[in-house]
Structures are given as C-alpha cells and as structure tokens.
Design a protein around this motif. Structure first.
Motif, PDB file in Angstrom:
ATOM      1  N   GLN A  87       4.059  -2.356 -26.891  1.00 38.07           N
ATOM      2  CA  GLN A  87       2.799  -1.792 -27.333  1.00 38.07           C
ATOM      3  C   GLN A  87       3.123   0.088 -27.008  1.00 38.07           C
ATOM      4  OE1 GLN A  87       0.072  -4.869 -26.294  1.00 38.07           O
ATOM      5  NE2 GLN A  87      -0.829  -3.546 -28.709  1.00 38.07           N
ATOM      6  N   ASP A  88       3.664   0.706 -27.684  1.00 42.82           N
ATOM      7  CA  ASP A  88       4.301   2.233 -27.370  1.00 42.82           C
ATOM      8  C   ASP A  88       2.648   2.062 -26.542  1.00 42.82           C
ATOM      9  OD1 ASP A  88       5.158   4.025 -27.226  1.00 42.82           O
ATOM     10  OD2 ASP A  88       5.680   4.227 -29.116  1.00 42.82           O
ATOM     11  N   HIS A  89       1.376   2.480 -27.257  1.00 42.94           N
ATOM     12  CA  HIS A  89       0.127   3.307 -26.754  1.00 42.94           C
ATOM     13  C   HIS A  89       0.097   2.654 -25.516  1.00 42.94           C
ATOM     14  CE1 HIS A  89      -1.295  -0.157 -28.556  1.00 42.94           C
ATOM     15  NE2 HIS A  89      -2.666   0.641 -28.131  1.00 42.94           N
ATOM     16  N   LEU A  90       0.325   1.253 -24.893  1.00 42.12           N
ATOM     17  CA  LEU A  90       0.107   1.419 -23.044  1.00 42.12           C
ATOM     18  C   LEU A  90       0.675   1.600 -21.900  1.00 42.12           C
ATOM     19  CD1 LEU A  90      -1.465  -2.219 -24.455  1.00 42.12           C
ATOM     20  CD2 LEU A  90      -3.225  -0.209 -23.797  1.00 42.12           C
ATOM     21  N   TYR A  91       0.655   2.158 -21.729  1.00 44.42           N
ATOM     22  CA  TYR A  91       1.070   2.641 -19.794  1.00 44.42           C
ATOM     23  C   TYR A  91       1.686   0.907 -19.158  1.00 44.42           C
ATOM     24  CZ  TYR A  91       2.651   3.643 -15.587  1.00 44.42           C
ATOM     25  OH  TYR A  91       3.813   4.151 -14.339  1.00 44.42           O
ATOM     26  N   ARG A  92       0.844  -0.027 -19.397  1.00 45.26           N
ATOM     27  CA  ARG A  92       0.771  -1.322 -19.393  1.00 45.26           C
ATOM     28  C   ARG A  92       2.564  -1.995 -19.217  1.00 45.26           C
ATOM     29  NH1 ARG A  92      -2.852  -4.279 -16.551  1.00 45.26           N
ATOM     30  NH2 ARG A  92      -1.585  -6.473 -16.626  1.00 45.26           N
ATOM     31  N   GLU A  93       2.642  -1.931 -20.799  1.00 46.44           N
ATOM     32  CA  GLU A  93       3.988  -2.731 -21.360  1.00 46.44           C
ATOM     33  C   GLU A  93       4.541  -1.555 -20.555  1.00 46.44           C
ATOM     34  OE1 GLU A  93       3.545  -4.306 -24.689  1.00 46.44           O
ATOM     35  OE2 GLU A  93       1.470  -5.444 -23.613  1.00 46.44           O
ATOM     36  N   THR A  94       4.932  -0.038 -21.141  1.00 46.94           N
ATOM     37  CA  THR A  94       6.054   0.461 -20.772  1.00 46.94           C
ATOM     38  C   THR A  94       6.499   0.776 -19.426  1.00 46.94           C
ATOM     39  OG1 THR A  94       4.840   2.348 -22.512  1.00 46.94           O
ATOM     40  CG2 THR A  94       6.450   3.161 -20.707  1.00 46.94           C
ATOM     41  N   HIS A  95       5.230   0.095 -18.104  1.00 46.51           N
ATOM     42  CA  HIS A  95       5.577  -0.018 -16.926  1.00 46.51           C
ATOM     43  C   HIS A  95       6.561  -0.410 -16.748  1.00 46.51           C
ATOM     44  CE1 HIS A  95       4.291  -0.834 -12.345  1.00 46.51           C
ATOM     45  NE2 HIS A  95       4.672   0.205 -12.592  1.00 46.51           N
ATOM     46  N   SER A  96       6.386  -2.057 -17.125  1.00 47.63           N
ATOM     47  CA  SER A  96       6.461  -3.751 -16.823  1.00 47.63           C
ATOM     48  C   SER A  96       7.856  -3.269 -17.420  1.00 47.63           C
ATOM     49  CB  SER A  96       6.017  -4.675 -18.220  1.00 47.63           C
ATOM     50  OG  SER A  96       6.624  -5.999 -17.830  1.00 47.63           O
ATOM     51  N   LEU A  97       8.247  -2.758 -18.295  1.00 48.02           N
ATOM     52  CA  LEU A  97       9.516  -2.702 -19.261  1.00 48.02           C
ATOM     53  C   LEU A  97      10.699  -2.055 -18.711  1.00 48.02           C
ATOM     54  CD1 LEU A  97      11.612  -2.963 -22.201  1.00 48.02           C
ATOM     55  CD2 LEU A  97      11.276  -0.971 -22.918  1.00 48.02           C
ATOM     56  N   TYR A  98       9.770  -0.237 -18.195  1.00 47.43           N
ATOM     57  CA  TYR A  98      10.589   0.175 -17.144  1.00 47.43           C
ATOM     58  C   TYR A  98      11.330  -0.987 -16.203  1.00 47.43           C
ATOM     59  CZ  TYR A  98      11.707   4.134 -14.175  1.00 47.43           C
ATOM     60  OH  TYR A  98      12.486   5.183 -13.518  1.00 47.43           O
ATOM     61  N   HIS A  99      10.445  -1.263 -15.889  1.00 51.07           N
ATOM     62  CA  HIS A  99      10.306  -2.036 -14.278  1.00 51.07           C
ATOM     63  C   HIS A  99      11.899  -3.362 -14.529  1.00 51.07           C
ATOM     64  CE1 HIS A  99       9.016  -0.138 -10.873  1.00 51.07           C
ATOM     65  NE2 HIS A  99       7.931   0.056 -11.787  1.00 51.07           N
ATOM     66  N   ALA A 100      11.814  -3.469 -15.939  1.00 55.11           N
ATOM     67  CA  ALA A 100      12.804  -4.619 -15.562  1.00 55.11           C
ATOM     68  C   ALA A 100      14.225  -3.584 -16.440  1.00 55.11           C
ATOM     69  CB  ALA A 100      12.714  -5.375 -17.556  1.00 55.11           C
ATOM     70  N   ILE A 101      13.903  -2.964 -17.351  1.00 52.77           N
ATOM     71  CA  ILE A 101      15.519  -1.792 -17.482  1.00 52.77           C
ATOM     72  C   ILE A 101      16.092  -1.758 -16.223  1.00 52.77           C
ATOM     73  CG2 ILE A 101      16.229   0.213 -18.179  1.00 52.77           C
ATOM     74  CD1 ILE A 101      14.163   0.184 -20.737  1.00 52.77           C
ATOM     75  N   LEU A 102      14.899  -1.296 -15.536  1.00 54.44           N
ATOM     76  CA  LEU A 102      15.963  -0.418 -13.995  1.00 54.44           C
ATOM     77  C   LEU A 102      16.626  -1.947 -13.179  1.00 54.44           C
ATOM     78  CD1 LEU A 102      13.801   2.210 -11.735  1.00 54.44           C
ATOM     79  CD2 LEU A 102      15.330   2.242 -13.290  1.00 54.44           C
ATOM     80  N   GLU A 103      16.019  -3.098 -12.815  1.00 53.96           N
ATOM     81  CA  GLU A 103      16.434  -4.060 -12.412  1.00 53.96           C
ATOM     82  C   GLU A 103      17.681  -4.131 -13.148  1.00 53.96           C
ATOM     83  OE1 GLU A 103      13.597  -7.734 -11.805  1.00 53.96           O
ATOM     84  OE2 GLU A 103      11.948  -6.296 -10.728  1.00 53.96           O
ATOM     85  N   GLY A 104      18.065  -4.852 -14.755  1.00 49.60           N
ATOM     86  CA  GLY A 104      18.452  -4.829 -15.083  1.00 49.60           C
ATOM     87  C   GLY A 104      20.345  -3.891 -14.544  1.00 49.60           C
ATOM     88  N   ILE A 105      19.305  -2.685 -14.962  1.00 50.36           N
ATOM     89  CA  ILE A 105      20.513  -1.708 -13.774  1.00 50.36           C
ATOM     90  C   ILE A 105      20.944  -2.006 -12.722  1.00 50.36           C
ATOM     91  CG2 ILE A 105      21.157   0.885 -13.684  1.00 50.36           C
ATOM     92  CD1 ILE A 105      18.999   1.297 -15.934  1.00 50.36           C
ATOM     93  N   GLU A 106      20.290  -2.466 -12.189  1.00 42.23           N
ATOM     94  CA  GLU A 106      20.322  -2.469 -10.851  1.00 42.23           C
ATOM     95  C   GLU A 106      22.566  -3.613 -10.714  1.00 42.23           C
ATOM     96  OE1 GLU A 106      20.271  -2.078  -7.661  1.00 42.23           O
ATOM     97  OE2 GLU A 106      17.954  -0.927  -8.037  1.00 42.23           O
TER      98      GLU A 106
ATOM     99  N   TRP B 235       6.292 -12.322 -20.942  1.00 44.91           N
ATOM    100  CA  TRP B 235       6.980 -11.845 -19.889  1.00 44.91           C
ATOM    101  C   TRP B 235       8.343 -11.383 -20.482  1.00 44.91           C
ATOM    102  CZ3 TRP B 235       7.428 -13.004 -13.759  1.00 44.91           C
ATOM    103  CH2 TRP B 235       6.183 -13.530 -13.439  1.00 44.91           C
ATOM    104  N   ILE B 236       8.737 -10.193 -20.339  1.00 47.86           N
ATOM    105  CA  ILE B 236       9.900  -9.792 -20.445  1.00 47.86           C
ATOM    106  C   ILE B 236      11.412  -9.600 -20.002  1.00 47.86           C
ATOM    107  CG2 ILE B 236       9.978  -6.987 -19.961  1.00 47.86           C
ATOM    108  CD1 ILE B 236       9.448  -6.761 -22.509  1.00 47.86           C
ATOM    109  N   ALA B 237      12.751  -9.536 -21.083  1.00 48.27           N
ATOM    110  CA  ALA B 237      13.599  -9.761 -19.951  1.00 48.27           C
ATOM    111  C   ALA B 237      14.313  -8.756 -20.887  1.00 48.27           C
ATOM    112  CB  ALA B 237      14.438 -10.750 -20.260  1.00 48.27           C
ATOM    113  N   VAL B 238      15.470  -8.599 -20.200  1.00 44.79           N
ATOM    114  CA  VAL B 238      15.964  -6.892 -20.494  1.00 44.79           C
ATOM    115  C   VAL B 238      17.300  -7.259 -20.199  1.00 44.79           C
ATOM    116  CG1 VAL B 238      16.928  -5.186 -20.484  1.00 44.79           C
ATOM    117  CG2 VAL B 238      14.372  -5.525 -20.506  1.00 44.79           C
ATOM    118  N   ALA B 239      18.307  -7.514 -21.078  1.00 44.92           N
ATOM    119  CA  ALA B 239      20.215  -7.829 -20.225  1.00 44.92           C
ATOM    120  C   ALA B 239      20.770  -6.905 -21.304  1.00 44.92           C
ATOM    121  CB  ALA B 239      20.265  -9.238 -20.868  1.00 44.92           C
TER     122      ALA B 239
END
Lengths: 145, 145, 145, 145, 145, 145
Positions: free
Chosen positions: B62-81, B117-121
C-alpha cells in the motif's frame, strides 16, 4: 563470452527443489558435475566444513590442490553472504540455520578457454534458536576454478 | 509456527525460471500475490527504485503506508546483499547488474496471527561493464509486513 | 603537513623482510621506536592480544593510559581489515593465520605539533587449517597517538 | 603445497620501494611477470580501472578471457579492502587516495599443478581532500588465475 | 581511569533535546567545548563536510593540524555507522537523512594524562526520499584527540 | 505520515538518563509501553538474549508470535551496529561492553494505519577487558511491528 549453461541457476534449483520438482531439469544437470548436502548449525565453521567435505567426497574439487580449495572457499563465503545478508555470523548473532546446499561444477561459457567454474548454492531457513521462529534464506557464490 | 508456504522459494523461482519452467508451480502461486520485473544498471538506486515501483504499481504494497514501504525496503536491501555479496555497491565497484526480480506477498505460516510477509528475489548477472564478462547472481530478502 | 618519515612503510618492511633484507633500512629505523612479533592462530582475540602485549612489553605505548591503548587498538583493527579483507573473522570463517607483525611509533610529519603516530603492520599467510593451503596476506593500520 | 615464491611480498615491495631500494629484489622479480602504476582519485571506479588497464596493457592478464578478468577483479577488490580498511568507499566518505600499485603474476607453489596466481598491491596515502592531510595505506589481494 | 564526564551522553542530548529540555544539563555543558548543527542530504560527503565545517568554524578542532582532523573524521564515521546501521551509504541506497548533530570536546577521565577526547552525535530521521516516509536514527562516535 | 511521538528519542533517554533526569519526560513515556535493562558481556549472543528476555518478560512483544520476535531481533541488531560501529563483534574483537538498554513500543505516526513500531536503544561503555579502558557508546534500532 556468451553463457550457455546457467550453473548458478542449477545450483539454486538443486538446493531448493524436491526430487520431483527437479525432474524437468535433469537434461541440463547431465552437462555438469554436482552434489547435494544438508547442514543445520549455529556455527559458521560447520556450515563451511559441510560444503567442503561434500565437495571433496564427491570429487567436485581435487582435494590435494589448494587452487581448487581456494576457489571453492570463496564461492562458499559468497553464498554465505546471501544467507546471512550482510553480517556473516550465525551463533554470535543468536541465530541458527537449517540449510540444503548444492555444488555445481561445469563450463558455463561457450569459449572453451573460459574453462570450468564452480557454483555453491544454499537454501533453507534462518532464525532464532527456537523451532519455527525462522524464515527462508538463499545464497549463491560463483568462482572460476 | 510451522511454515506452509515457501514465499522465498516462489520468489526465487519467479525470478529465475522461464514461463514454461514455471508451469508446475502455478498452483502454489495462486495462494500468493506476486509481480515480476527487470532492471539493468550500474546504479543501486535504480535497482531499488525499479523494485519499489513494481511493488506499488502492482499493489503488492500500500503506497501510502510508510509501514509497508519500510518493510519492502529492508527486504530489497537484504536481497541486494546476496546479489552483491558483502559489498553493497555496483557502479562504484566498477560492475554492472542485469537482473530479473520478483516480489511475493503471502502468509507463509499456519498461524493466522503470523500475518503477511514479503519476499524479494533477484536473479541475473553481475560483472564488468563489458558484454559477457559476467556471471550469475542471486539474492533473497524476507520481511514481515 | 608534508610527510618526512614513512612509518607505515617501515612497519610493512619490518613485518615482511628478513633481517638481511632490512639492512638498507636501518638508518630510517633509527628515527622511530619499533618492535616485531609473531602470532599464529584461528582466534582473532589472540592476534589482537599478541600485538597489544608486544606493544606494552616493548614500551611502544604507555600501558596505564587508555588513550594510547585506544589508539593502538584501532590501528590493530585497521591492520586486521587488510589481513582478512572485508570479513574480520578467522576461525569462524574456517581459516587460520600465521603472521609476523611490527609496531612503529614515530613522527611522520614535519610540523612538531602533528606529534606522534603509530603504525601496525601484518605480513604472513591466511588459509584453510591445513598445512600449505594458504596464501600471503598484508595489513596496515595507522593512528595518531 | 609449500610456497617457493612470495608474489604478495614482491607486489608490496614493487608498490612501496624506490627503484634503488628494489635493487636487491631484482633476482626474485625475474621469476614473475609484473607491472607497476599510479593512480590518484576520490573515485573508486577510477582506481579499479587504472589497475585493470595496466594489467591488460602489460599483458598480465589475457584481455579476452573473462576468467582472468574475474580473477584480477577480485584481487583488486581485496587490495582495496586493505586500503580503505572496512569501508570500501573513497569520495562518498569524503576522502581521497594517492596510490602506487603493482600487479605480479607467477607460480608461488612448488607443485606445478597449483598453477599461476595473481597479486595486486597498493601503497600510498589516504586522507582528506586537502594537501598533506593524509596518512599511509596499504592493501594486498591474491587470487588463483 | 574512571570517567568523570560523559561527553558522549552530552553530545547525544545536544543533538536530540530541545533548548528547553537541555536546561537541566547546562552545568555539565559548562565543563566542555561544544557546538551544534543541522544537515539534510542524500549525500554522505555533505554530512561529513557539515560536521567538519562546524567543528572548524566553532574552533572545536585546530584546523591546521591533520592530527585533529584525523581524530574528528574517525569520530564522524563512527557516528555515521550508527545512523546508517551497517551500510554506510545514503543516496546510493535510495534513502535520505535529516540530522541534527553535536560535537563535544572535553576531558572525560579523571587522570589529566588521558587528555582530551571528542564526541560526535547525530539524531534525526532516515528514510525514503518522500516526506514522512522515515523513522528516527542515532549515532555516536568517540575518539581521543 | 507526520510523526507525533519520538519513540527512538524516548528509548535513548531511557537508556542514558538517570531516574531524576528522566522526570521531565514522564508525560511522553505514558503514551508508550517500555522497559529497561542492563547487560555487561564480551558475548554478543548474551546481549541479544538480554534484550529479548526483557522484552518478553515485560510483554513488550508477544512471545509466541515469530512476527514480533523477528521485528525485535532486527531492531536489536540495528542498535548493536551503533554500539559496535561497523564490526558487529565484541569478544572476538577483544572488547567488552557494559550497557543499559531500553525497549519502547508505540505509535509514532499520526495515521492509525501506520500501527505500532518498536525502538531498541543501548547506552553504556565499550572497551578493552580492563577496568576503565573504555569509552561511551550508543545504538538505536527501529522497526515496524
């Protein structure tokens, strides 16, 4: 230098799919040498050893050559970076892993001179040392050998 | 807290398999929300943006929720590691990536209270900014959302 | 702030050259305080302790001053970054080191107010805990004291 | 697997000694291929490029083989870890480097099967982008090739 | 070597409290030299420069001494580690910071010989480059000077 | 998404101020759930456990939900990054910590949908395992829960 064989993808599939799910990938697997294994630990050294031992026992690397040990070691460490995502520690960080792994050795490039490469893939769970308090994790390392 | 749905494995498969290879996994994919995308860049910020934009456009978060942006952002960074294996930089390190990615959102645990939960691969290549001078790379990040 | 004395270079030479090879550098060494030592271990804490103990025993630092301990400690850690190249762990990573080290204390800059600085250099091998399965490694840390 | 030739030490000496100081090491240098270069920058990508270009121009690596580029690239990155000590960034961290570097290719081990290895060494200064506000730094990377 | 003055705590309070909230800490602040500042950026180099400039302008360090610049620089970097939590990058990671900072210089230890130390504290927000999509962050670095 | 409650600042104050100094912040503390604790160790795992145990005992998180354990765990690790400044190790690096910590759970944002977040703050000393040879350190981690 175009790639003809995705050894990294094969390694990931070997580590994460069931025997049944792997069926469709058997033809590609015939073009490489590979082995599979399992390790569960809070101790990184045990994870590294498990992969090294499997590689030697299954003759994925030539045991007596440091050159090949060195190549495998760095591929393992790169795979562990993916598993631990930025903090290459397990027990010290109060977490545990339960991993399946696969090692694939083959010739990914069309040019014969590019020679052999090795891929090490991990798939499993990482989490608190409490049953169920864990989520999935993946790692892949690739090196020339 | 036993796991019933491997959202990480699904994300990795969505990022690395062809449409045809994915056929057998369609039933499991029906139990989650997901999207796929592609990005090639020497610029990490573009990689992050590509995933964020795909997630928003496909209503994975949900674009307008920072909560969800924050969760996605950390999943992305972990994938980038996993993609960058220990040195989260691309262009600064004189390397470039060509990646397919997938975002999966679902309920991996049996207990309803464990929620979504969200997964980014990521799956693709990393290498020198010269065609063909590259090898495969994989990354996976998972977070509660 | 131009440099007149390369304490880092002297430290590296003290750690890597033989007595005979060092002969030509004796005049420069007369302008600094220094000591040399050796440590082999899979345990990082032992490596750090070996350098700290040598520094105190040879009066390279004033034992009772935290200020000097603090300066030396950070120089050691910086040297270890070079030795371990990005993953400051040894045994946890299933590797072992055999190192010669040198500590040099002196005044590298022309301006008297720039005061004393300390250099810690390591030279030796890092590798698998198997004889011969190892390659060279170097590290240098420098700090104001 | 005993070592007969210290390619890492030779690389460090080539990067840090003057022509005159190197005189005594000429016999050992006859057993390896090597080149030397210089780079000053706030941009890591330029440092990496300078070494890669020197390696190709002096035929230390075979330009058209990704295998050799890959080996050199990782040796460079390991050398940069020593130079930057744990934070592989220069300009982003508001610091600049002035480095001499050397690349050495040879056979460090007695066993012919251990083949060729490559060493990349850096020696110079790192510091604020203000003349003189800098101290020495060293880095060494080694890889099988 | 017991501590009499908590320069780190004072720095954190100067960076995070309002003028009014700081009232009770004025007596302790009289025993140290300090300054405060603000910086908002996606560029780490600007954050570092903002602190360095404030330190020089307010005479927290002696501008012409590299020794003091060096001490401050490492204190800033350590503070940034806390702010960025393990990945010392901002814009490259597609995030932005809005920070208040404070620099405190004083004598934290009872023994006069322990001399002066410097503390750099940051308090503010870190997040996506979208208004409000951010959370708090803190960092503290301490060094002998 | 504007912030109304600074849970990070409250956590830092709870970890670093005396009871008396905290008096003025009591009204804000009434709007959150929090607990405080202490831990001294050379063992990172003990530091993590101390915070997790305090969180469970004081019902800051729901013990049986992995979701909440996961959120807390990452907030702890982020806090430890600040404490250890870039090298998340204590004993292995021959250093020890003496820390007070605080966990704060609350609703920092105006929008009810942003839900609850958790902050973990550390304040104390880090240094050599010798009494007094230590300086202050701070860390803060924040996560959605």
């Amino acid at each position: 230098m175009s790639q003809k064989l995705a050894i990294g993808k094969l390694a990931i599939l070997l580590a994460s799919l069931s025997e049944e799910e792997l069926a469709g990938f058997r033809p590609a697997l015939q073009e490489v040498k590979y082995c599979q294994g399992k390790v569960g630990s809070m101790n990184m050294q045990k994870v590294i050893s498990a992969v090294e031992t499997a590689a030697k026992r299954n003759e994925l690397i030539q045991d007596h050559l440091y050159r090949e040990t060195h190549s495998l070691y760095h591929a393992i460490l790169e795979g562990i970076e993916g598993v631990t995502r930025g903090k290459p520690a397990i027990g010290e960080m109060s977490r545990t892993v339960g991993l399946r792994f696969a090692i694939v050795r083959g010739r990914p490039y069309n040019e014969p001179q590019e020679g052999e490469w090795i891929a090490v893939a991990f798939y499993g769970t990482i989490g608190a040392p409490v049953k169920g308090a864990e989520h999935e994790t993946v790692g892949l390392g690739i090196n020339h050998i």
